[in-house]
Design a protein around this motif. Structure first.
Motif, PDB file in Angstrom:
ATOM      1  N   UNK A 116      10.345   9.269   7.722  1.00 30.09           N
ATOM      2  CA  UNK A 116      10.682  10.670   7.962  1.00 30.09           C
ATOM      3  C   UNK A 116      11.757  11.149   6.992  1.00 30.09           C
ATOM      4  N   UNK A 117      11.516  12.314   6.393  1.00 20.43           N
ATOM      5  CA  UNK A 117      12.569  13.011   5.653  1.00 20.43           C
ATOM      6  C   UNK A 117      13.293  13.873   6.680  1.00 20.43           C
ATOM      7  N   UNK A 118      14.474  13.453   7.059  1.00 24.59           N
ATOM      8  CA  UNK A 118      15.146  14.059   8.207  1.00 24.59           C
ATOM      9  C   UNK A 118      16.382  14.840   7.784  1.00 24.59           C
ATOM     10  N   UNK A 119      16.793  15.758   8.664  1.00 25.84           N
ATOM     11  CA  UNK A 119      17.953  16.605   8.387  1.00 25.84           C
ATOM     12  C   UNK A 119      18.639  16.946   9.704  1.00 25.84           C
ATOM     13  N   UNK A 120      19.761  17.619   9.600  1.00 25.77           N
ATOM     14  CA  UNK A 120      20.474  18.038  10.799  1.00 25.77           C
ATOM     15  C   UNK A 120      19.591  18.920  11.691  1.00 25.77           C
ATOM     16  N   UNK A 121      18.756  19.759  11.061  1.00 26.67           N
ATOM     17  CA  UNK A 121      17.932  20.690  11.836  1.00 26.67           C
ATOM     18  C   UNK A 121      17.042  19.989  12.843  1.00 26.67           C
ATOM     19  N   UNK A 122      16.236  19.026  12.359  1.00 26.06           N
ATOM     20  CA  UNK A 122      15.270  18.380  13.252  1.00 26.06           C
ATOM     21  C   UNK A 122      15.858  17.174  13.981  1.00 26.06           C
ATOM     22  N   UNK A 123      16.870  16.528  13.400  1.00 25.46           N
ATOM     23  CA  UNK A 123      17.385  15.290  13.971  1.00 25.46           C
ATOM     24  C   UNK A 123      18.422  15.548  15.060  1.00 25.46           C
ATOM     25  N   UNK A 124      19.191  16.624  14.894  1.00 25.28           N
ATOM     26  CA  UNK A 124      20.305  16.882  15.810  1.00 25.28           C
ATOM     27  C   UNK A 124      20.110  18.173  16.602  1.00 25.28           C
ATOM     28  N   UNK A 125      19.906  19.287  15.875  1.00 28.76           N
ATOM     29  CA  UNK A 125      19.953  20.588  16.530  1.00 28.76           C
ATOM     30  C   UNK A 125      18.707  20.882  17.357  1.00 28.76           C
ATOM     31  N   UNK A 126      17.529  20.707  16.771  1.00 29.00           N
ATOM     32  CA  UNK A 126      16.290  21.090  17.467  1.00 29.00           C
ATOM     33  C   UNK A 126      16.137  20.410  18.831  1.00 29.00           C
ATOM     34  N   UNK A 127      16.413  19.105  18.967  1.00 30.56           N
ATOM     35  CA  UNK A 127      16.283  18.499  20.301  1.00 30.56           C
ATOM     36  C   UNK A 127      17.263  19.070  21.327  1.00 30.56           C
ATOM     37  N   UNK A 128      18.396  19.597  20.843  1.00 29.93           N
ATOM     38  CA  UNK A 128      19.367  20.202  21.752  1.00 29.93           C
ATOM     39  C   UNK A 128      18.931  21.590  22.202  1.00 29.93           C
ATOM     40  N   UNK A 129      18.255  22.311  21.297  1.00 33.91           N
ATOM     41  CA  UNK A 129      17.810  23.670  21.604  1.00 33.91           C
ATOM     42  C   UNK A 129      16.490  23.667  22.355  1.00 33.91           C
ATOM     43  N   UNK A 130      15.559  22.833  21.893  1.00 31.48           N
ATOM     44  CA  UNK A 130      14.224  22.774  22.489  1.00 31.48           C
ATOM     45  C   UNK A 130      14.246  21.815  23.674  1.00 31.48           C
ATOM     46  N   UNK A 131      14.521  22.334  24.839  1.00 20.77           N
ATOM     47  CA  UNK A 131      14.612  21.485  26.028  1.00 20.77           C
ATOM     48  C   UNK A 131      13.261  20.831  26.307  1.00 20.77           C
ATOM     49  N   UNK A 132      13.290  19.598  26.809  1.00 19.65           N
ATOM     50  CA  UNK A 132      12.051  18.882  27.078  1.00 19.65           C
ATOM     51  C   UNK A 132      11.357  18.411  25.811  1.00 19.65           C
ATOM     52  N   UNK A 133      12.131  18.211  24.758  1.00 17.99           N
ATOM     53  CA  UNK A 133      11.567  17.744  23.489  1.00 17.99           C
ATOM     54  C   UNK A 133      10.821  16.428  23.674  1.00 17.99           C
ATOM     55  N   UNK A 134       9.651  16.282  22.995  1.00 17.88           N
ATOM     56  CA  UNK A 134       8.888  15.044  23.126  1.00 17.88           C
ATOM     57  C   UNK A 134       9.504  13.868  22.384  1.00 17.88           C
ATOM     58  N   UNK A 135      10.543  14.115  21.634  1.00 21.71           N
ATOM     59  CA  UNK A 135      11.159  13.056  20.843  1.00 21.71           C
ATOM     60  C   UNK A 135      12.674  13.172  20.928  1.00 21.71           C
ATOM     61  N   UNK A 136      13.332  12.025  20.987  1.00 20.89           N
ATOM     62  CA  UNK A 136      14.793  11.954  20.928  1.00 20.89           C
ATOM     63  C   UNK A 136      15.126  11.136  19.677  1.00 20.89           C
ATOM     64  N   UNK A 147       0.859  -1.186   0.000  1.00 18.07           N
ATOM     65  CA  UNK A 147       0.000   0.000   0.000  1.00 18.07           C
ATOM     66  C   UNK A 147       0.896   1.237   0.000  1.00 18.07           C
ATOM     67  N   UNK A 148       0.337   2.422  -0.227  1.00 20.89           N
ATOM     68  CA  UNK A 148       1.164   3.635  -0.277  1.00 20.89           C
ATOM     69  C   UNK A 148       1.923   3.890   1.026  1.00 20.89           C
ATOM     70  N   UNK A 149       3.059   4.563   0.913  1.00 24.88           N
ATOM     71  CA  UNK A 149       3.920   4.907   2.035  1.00 24.88           C
ATOM     72  C   UNK A 149       3.829   6.411   2.284  1.00 24.88           C
ATOM     73  N   UNK A 150       3.711   6.775   3.546  1.00 29.01           N
ATOM     74  CA  UNK A 150       3.653   8.195   3.903  1.00 29.01           C
ATOM     75  C   UNK A 150       5.067   8.703   4.152  1.00 29.01           C
ATOM     76  N   UNK A 151       5.419   9.775   3.455  1.00 30.67           N
ATOM     77  CA  UNK A 151       6.726  10.392   3.588  1.00 30.67           C
ATOM     78  C   UNK A 151       6.526  11.718   4.329  1.00 30.67           C
ATOM     79  N   UNK A 152       6.859  11.730   5.614  1.00 32.63           N
ATOM     80  CA  UNK A 152       6.609  12.904   6.449  1.00 32.63           C
ATOM     81  C   UNK A 152       7.769  13.896   6.317  1.00 32.63           C
ATOM     82  N   UNK A 153       7.429  15.126   5.953  1.00 31.11           N
ATOM     83  CA  UNK A 153       8.396  16.219   5.874  1.00 31.11           C
ATOM     84  C   UNK A 153       8.109  17.152   7.047  1.00 31.11           C
TER      85      UNK A 153
END
Length: 306
Positions: A73-93, A12-18
């Motif tokens: 997930x279409x992932x990048x340095x921004x959301x995969x590495x930097x954002x969790x470091x800046x946004x304390x208490x991130x719901x995802x690691x 079936x189709x695959x969802x590609x989340x950006x």
């Protein structure tokens, strides 16, 4: 059992989340990959843009999805590495909650200004900023985005004061830059090229080690005196932790085929992309390299979440 599953996936189709708004580099790459990977997988890849929170909303959505290969997930340095470091208490690691599928590409960044700015070179920009501390505005795709951190690094290295204006994605940033709301930004070439060709965006320096054939007139950062500084972009694919190895292998194979496609290679040349590919550990290594650098960098910059 595993062989049988590998032969039937996907059915079936695959969802590609950006995790970014439409029009930015991750979105552009996702749409090209969706088109190219469909032939190998035999199923459509449906783009699902989920911006906000520096990409963590979309990242968290994929981490919480069933680990069956149908949400990627279409992932990048921004959301995969930097954002969790800046946004304390991130719901995802991301390192804990996701596993790599593959590294698609690395993209050249370009420091740019608008045509109305009173400088046309990086040296002139630095001189202007020193003469007008804090009066030069730079834009980013959001707090913790790769281009936010990169310009903060540049600001520190140049010894200048700049005022940050965060936008909700690269598309809004380009609009703000061309409208004169900000006078400096770091864009990937695919986001900047239309404005550059039209003359409304002026390139000041590029992040590649050698000048791009399409930007031979634009010096590299190293040529401008900024060495040991590589604010390039990378984009890859990741899946929820627990996704079966055979499913990861199937998706990785489709990614490899897509990157080898003649049309994809042509797009890469136009957009200043270095297609990478390889096994999932290539993306894992890129993430680990970033994690060895960025925590200390973000602490030193004392960045605050939005």
């Amino acid at each position: 059992m595993a062989d049988a599953f590998a032969q039937t996936f996907p059915d079936r189709p695959i969802k590609l989340v950006v995790p970014n708004p439409p029009g930015g580099p991750s979105d552009i790459v996702a749409r090209f990959l969706a088109e190219s990977m469909r032939g190998d997988l035999g199923q459509s890849l449906v783009i699902d843009n989920r911006p906000r929170a520096a990409g963590l909303i979309g990242t968290a959505a994929v981490a919480a999805a069933p680990p069956d290969g149908y949400t990627i997930l279409v992932t990048s340095r921004s959301n995969h590495v930097i954002a969790p470091l800046v946004q304390k208490g991130s719901p995802v690691a991301p390192q804990r909650d996701l596993i790599p599928v593959g590294l698609a590409l690395r993209a050249v960044g370009i420091l740019v200004t608008n045509a109305a700015a009173p400088f046309k070179s990086l040296q002139q920009l630095v001189a202007f900023a020193k003469a007008n501390p804090g009066k030069l505005f730079y834009g980013s795709a959001g707090i913790g985005a790769t281009n936010h951190i990169a310009i903060e690094q540049f600001r520190t290295m140049a010894g200048i004061e700049l005022t940050h204006v965060p936008y909700k994605g690269s598309g809004a940033l380009v609009t703000g830059l061309m409208g004169g709301e900000v006078q400096l930004a770091l864009l990937d070439f695919s986001s900047a090229q239309t404005g550059v060709k039209a003359g409304s965006i002026v390139p000041l320096a590029q992040t590649s080690s050698r000048r791009l054939p399409t930007l031979l007139q634009v010096p590299t950062l190293a040529e401008c005196g900024f060495r040991d500084f590589d604010p390039s972009f990378w984009i890859g694919l990741a899946a929820p932790r627990g996704t079966p190895p055979e499913t990861i292998a199937r998706l990785n194979h489709a990614l490899e085929r897509a990157l080898a496609d003649t049309q994809m290679k042509a797009r890469a040349q136009i957009n200043g992309w270095q297609l990478v590919g390889g096994a999932p550990n290539v993306l894992r290594d890129a993430i680990e390299q970033d994690m060895a650098q960025y925590p200390a960098l973000i602490r030193a910059l004392d960045l605050k979440p939005s």
